[in-house]
Design an enzyme around this catalytic site. Structure first.
Site, PDB file in Angstrom:
ATOM      1  N   GLU A 327     -26.980 -50.791  53.926  1.00  0.00           N
ATOM      2  CA  GLU A 327     -26.517 -49.857  52.878  1.00  0.00           C
ATOM      3  C   GLU A 327     -27.251 -50.145  51.572  1.00  0.00           C
ATOM      4  O   GLU A 327     -26.654 -50.237  50.504  1.00  0.00           O
ATOM      5  CB  GLU A 327     -25.005 -49.996  52.665  1.00  0.00           C
ATOM      6  CG  GLU A 327     -24.192 -49.938  53.954  1.00  0.00           C
ATOM      7  CD  GLU A 327     -22.688 -49.884  53.727  1.00  0.00           C
ATOM      8  OE1 GLU A 327     -22.195 -50.625  52.863  1.00  0.00           O
ATOM      9  OE2 GLU A 327     -22.025 -49.078  54.398  1.00  0.00           O
ATOM     10  N   CYS A 419     -14.285 -46.740  52.545  1.00  0.00           N
ATOM     11  CA  CYS A 419     -14.378 -46.908  51.092  1.00  0.00           C
ATOM     12  C   CYS A 419     -14.626 -45.584  50.358  1.00  0.00           C
ATOM     13  O   CYS A 419     -14.161 -45.408  49.227  1.00  0.00           O
ATOM     14  CB  CYS A 419     -15.499 -47.884  50.756  1.00  0.00           C
ATOM     15  SG  CYS A 419     -17.039 -47.539  51.622  1.00  0.00           S
TER      16      CYS A 419
END
Ligand SMILES: [Zn+2]
Length: 672
Positions: A327, A419
C-alpha cells in the site's frame, strides 16, 4: 438537504465549544490560520449537500451496522469479560474502525441533533469503556488473547510488545480523535474520559528513560494533538513530539526502515516513502506539532516531501500511493493506471496533510490539491448509494483485474480490512471545515460550495452567503453580511485550474493552450485584485449586502502528463473545472480500451440531470478500433464518445473504465 443548524443545535454546539474554551485557554502558539468550524457552515447546494446527507443517512448507519455485524463492537464486550468468545477479525487495528465511525457520527451530531444516534453512540461508548483496563490500556485483540481465525497481521498479544506491526498506538490515535470530536459535538465526557485515561497510560509508558519505541503506523500524533486541544494537557503534546523526534532515530529502538518512515530522522527526510497512509498521517502530525510548539525543523522537511509528492507521485485524481505491494508510495513518476492502488485512506490523509500546510503557509496551492482530491479520489471511493466502497481507486479498469480489496472488481459494502469506509464517513461529515478559514486579517474563501457561514472576526460577526452551481458552473456569488461595516481582507481563491495550473507542479499541464481568463467584480464593478499565493485579495470596508462575483470559465480541458509518467505517454485526460473525467464501457459501445481521442476531436459539455444523480458529461466523436474482417488488421470507426465524472464511475455495475486515453491510433489496444 443538509439543513442549516437550528438555533437550538447551534446554541448547543456553541455552548459546548464555549465550555471547552473557558475550561482551556487557547494554546499559546498555534496555526496562523484557523478553519471556520464546520458547525458554523451550512452546505446547501446541489452537489455536496446530497452527498453529505447520504453520508449521514446511509453511510454512517451502514458503518455502524457492519462494525456490529463483523464483531468489531462485540470484541469490546468480550474484552470486558461480559461475553465469552475469541477476537473476531484478522487485524489488531479493527478497533479503530469503531472509533472512526464514532468520530464521523459525532461530526453529524454537531450539525444535526439526532437523539437516536446520540443514544446509539452512548451504548457503543459504554462497551468501549467497559473493556478498558483499570490502568487505561485498551486493545481488544491483545486483551482477549485469542482469535477466532488465524490473524493476518498487525496483532500484538503482549502489551506494547510489537509496536512495529501491532497498531496499538494507531488505534489509540483514532480513539483520541473520536473522543475529541464526540466531546466537542455533545459536551459529554464518556468517551473523552476513556481517551484521557489511555493517554495518561501512554505518557507514563513512553518517553525518555522509559519505552523509547515509536508506532509502526503513525496516527497517534494527530490524536494526541486533538486531545491536547480539548484538555489543555501539555503532556499529550509533548508525547506527540516525542514520537516524532524518535522516528528515524535509533536511540532506544530498532529502526523499522523506510516502509514506516523510520529510516532517518524526520527532519532529514525529503521524499515520501513507504506506506502511503502512514506517511501522510506522519506529515500531518508534524505540521500539527510544528504549529503548536514552533518546532521549526519539521517544516522544511514536510515542505520538501510535499514538493516530491506533487511533482512526481500525485495521480491526476488526487490519489497517492501507487503500489499495491505494501500500500505504498511508488518511485518518482511511477503512476500506473490499471494497477494503481491510490487507497481511499491515503487520499483522505493527503487532504488532511494539505489542509495543515495551507494553515501554516496560507497558500491556495494546497487547497488546489484538496479540491482535486475531494472531488475526484475521495468522492469516487463511495457509491452514490452510500453503502458500497472502493478501498483501491485505479484510473483504469479492464473489468477482470480484481483491483479492489478482498479480490473484487467492483465496489463492496465492507472489507476484512475496512479502514476506508469509516474514513470517508468522517471526511464527508466534516467536509464543511474545508470551505472557509480565517486569520487576523480576514476571511479565506477556499472552496466554492453553495450555502452560508458565520465567521467571528475580532468580535464582529460576518455572514457570507455563497450562491453557485459549482462544480458544474463557474459562477460564484458571495454576499458579505457583516453585522456592521467592517474592514477586513476577503481572500477568494482563484483555483489553479483556472490559472493554467492543474496541479502546483509540472506533473500535469493543459495541452490545449490558455483558457479564457477568470473575472472578478465587487457590486457589479470589475476589479483587478492582486493575486497573493493563489488568492484574489479584496481589502476594503465591507458593508452589509456587498457582493463579490467570481466567474471561472469552464471549458473542457485536455490534460497531459510529464513524459516521465510512462503510463500516460501519448495519452490525454479530460477535465472541466475541478472534475476529472473517465469513460466507461457502458457509454462507449461496450469498451474503453479501443477508444482513441484525437487532439482535434470536438468535445462539448452537456448537463445530464437524468444521469448518475445529475452530472455534466463530456460528449463528442472519437475513434473506435475494431478487428477487421480478416481478423488480423484493425479498422477505425468514428463513434459517439461520452465521458462521466470519475467520481461516479462504477455506479451502473462493474464495467470497464479509463481516465487516460490514447491521442493517436498508432497505439496498441493496450490497457494503460
Ligand atoms: Zn483505508
Amino acid at each position: 438537504m443538509n439543513r442549516f443548524p437550528t438555533a437550538r443545535t447551534l446554541s448547543l454546539a456553541l455552548a459546548y465549544a464555549l465550555s471547552a474554551l473557558t475550561a482551556q485557554p487557547a494554546p499559546a502558539r498555534d496555526y496562523p490560520i484557523q478553519p471556520v468550524p464546520f458547525t458554523q457552515t451550512e452546505i446547501a447546494d446541489g452537489f455536496w449537500a446530497p452527498r453529505i446527507a447520504k453520508n449521514r443517512e446511509v453511510t454512517i448507519p451502514h458503518n455502524l451496522e457492519y462494525c456490529e455485524r463483523d464483531g468489531r463492537i462485540q470484541n469490546f464486550v468480550v474484552a470486558a469479560h461480559r461475553a465469552d468468545g475469541a477476537f473476531q477479525g484478522v487485524f489488531g487495528f479493527d478497533d479503530s474502525d469503531v472509533y472512526k465511525v464514532i468520530e464521523g457520527a459525532a461530526y453529524t451530531l454537531g450539525l444535526n441533533a439526532d437523539p437516536q444516534l446520540d443514544r446509539e453512540l452512548d451504548l457503543v461508548i459504554a462497551k468501549i469503556a467497559a473493556a478498558q483496563e483499570p490502568d487505561g490500556y485498551l486493545y481488544t485483540v491483545g486483551q482477549i488473547g485469542k482469535t477466532a481465525e488465524k490473524p493476518t497481521c498487525c496483532v500484538s498479544m503482549t502489551r506494547f510488545g510489537d509496536l512495529r506491526t501491532g497498531h496499538e498506538l494507531y488505534n489509540a490515535g483514532h480513539l483520541f480523535e473520536a473522543a475529541a470530536a464526540h466531546f466537542q459535538a455533545t459536551g459529554k465526557r464518556n468517551l473523552l474520559e476513556v481517551a484521557t485515561k489511555y493517554a495518561d497510560l501512554l505518557t507514563r509508558t513512553f518517553g525518555p528513560g522509559r519505552n523509547m519505541g515509536v508506532p509502526g503506523h503513525e496516527e497517534v500524533e494527530m490524536g494526541l494533538v486533538k486531545l491536547y486541544r480539548v484538555t489543555g494537557r501539555e503532556e499529550y503534546l509533548e508525547l506527540a513530539r516525542f514520537f516524532l523526534d524518535q522516528r528515524g532515530n535509533a536511540r532506544g529502538h530498532e529502526l523499522y526502515g523506510p516502509y514506516n518512515q523510520d529510516h532517518e530522522p524526520i527532519i532529514q527526510q525529503s521524499t515520501a516513502v513507504g506506506h502511503a497512509v502512514r506517511a501522510a498521517y506522519l506529515y500531518s502530525g508534524m505540521a500539527d506539532v510544528a504549529a503548536l510548539t514552533g518546532a521549526s525543523g519539521y517544516l522544511p522537511a514536510i515542505d520538501r516531501i510535499w514538493s516530491d509528492v506533487v511533482s512526481s507521485k500525485l495521480y491526476v485524481t488526487g490519489g497517492i500511493g501507487a503500489e499495491h505491494e505494501g500500500e505504498a508510495m511508488g518511485d518518482h513518476f511511477h503512476l500506473p493506471n490499471r494497477t494503481a492502488y491510490a487507497e481511499t485512506c491515503a487520499a483522505i490523509a493527503n487532504a488532511m496533510w494539505n489542509y495543515r500546510l495551507f494553515r501554516l503557509h496560507g497558500d491556495a496551492k494546497y487547497i488546489d490539491v484538496i479540491e482535486r482530491t475531494a472531488y475526484n479520489a475521495i468522492l469516487g471511493s463511495v457509491a452514490l448509494s452510500g453503502d458500497l466502497f472502493f478501498y483501491v481507486n485505479p484510473l483504469a479498469s479492464d473489468g477482470r483485474y480484481a483491483f479492489n480489496a478482498d479480490n473484487s472488481t467492483g465496489r463492496r459494502p465492507w472489507f476484512r480490512c475496512s479502514c476506508c469506509p469509516p474514513n470517508v464517513a468522517r471526511f464527508l461529515a466534516s467536509f464543511g471545515s474545508y470551505v472557509y478559514a480565517q486569520d487576523d486579517a480576514g476571511i479565506y474563501v477556499n472552496l466554492f460550495v453553495g450555502g452560508r457561514t458565520r465567521v467571528d472576526l475580532d468580535g464582529r460577526h460576518v455572514e457570507l452567503r455563497q450562491a453557485t452551481e459549482y462544480p458544474w458552473k463557474g459562477e460564484v456569488a458571495i454576499s458579505v453580511q457583516p453585522d456592521a461595516e467592517a474592514e477586513f481582507a476577503l481572500r477568494v481563491r482563484v483555483p489553479g485550474w483556472a490559472r493554467e495550473q492543474p496541479v502546483p507542479s509540472a506533473l500535469y499541464r493543459y495541452q490545449d493552450g490558455a483558457g479564457r481568463p477568470y473575472t472578478l467584480s465587487v457590486n457589479g464593478r470589475p476589479v483587478k485584485a492582486a493575486l497573493d499565493r493563489g488568492y484574489a485579495v479584496l481589502e476594503r470596508r465591507w458593508k452589509p449586502g456587498d457582493t463579490v462575483q467570481l466567474s471561472l470559465p469552464m471549458p473542457v480541458r485536455r490534460v497531459i502528463s510529464d513524459d516521465r509518467v510512462s503510463a500516460n505517454r501519448g495519452r490525454v485526460a479530460l477535465e472541466r473545472g475541478p472534475i476529472v473525467y473517465a469513460i466507461e464501457s457502458v457509454d462507449n459501445a461496450g469498451d474503453v480500451f479501443n477508444v482513441v481521442l484525437p487532439d482535434d476531436a470536438v468535445l462539448s459539455a452537456k448537463a445530464r440531470p437524468d444521469l448518475l444523480g445529475g452530472v455534466t458529461v463530456i460528449t463528442g466523436r472519437a475513434l473506435g478500433l475494431y478487428p477487421g474482417d480478416d481478423g488480423r488488421t484493425v479498422v477505425t470507426r468514428e463513434q459517439d464518445f461520452l465521458a462521466v465524472p470519475y467520481d461516479v464511475w462504477s455506479n451502473r455495475g462493474e464495467d470497464r473504465m479509463a481516465v487516460w486515453l490514447p491521442r493517436k491510433v498508432s497505439l496498441d489496444f493496450e490497457v494503460p
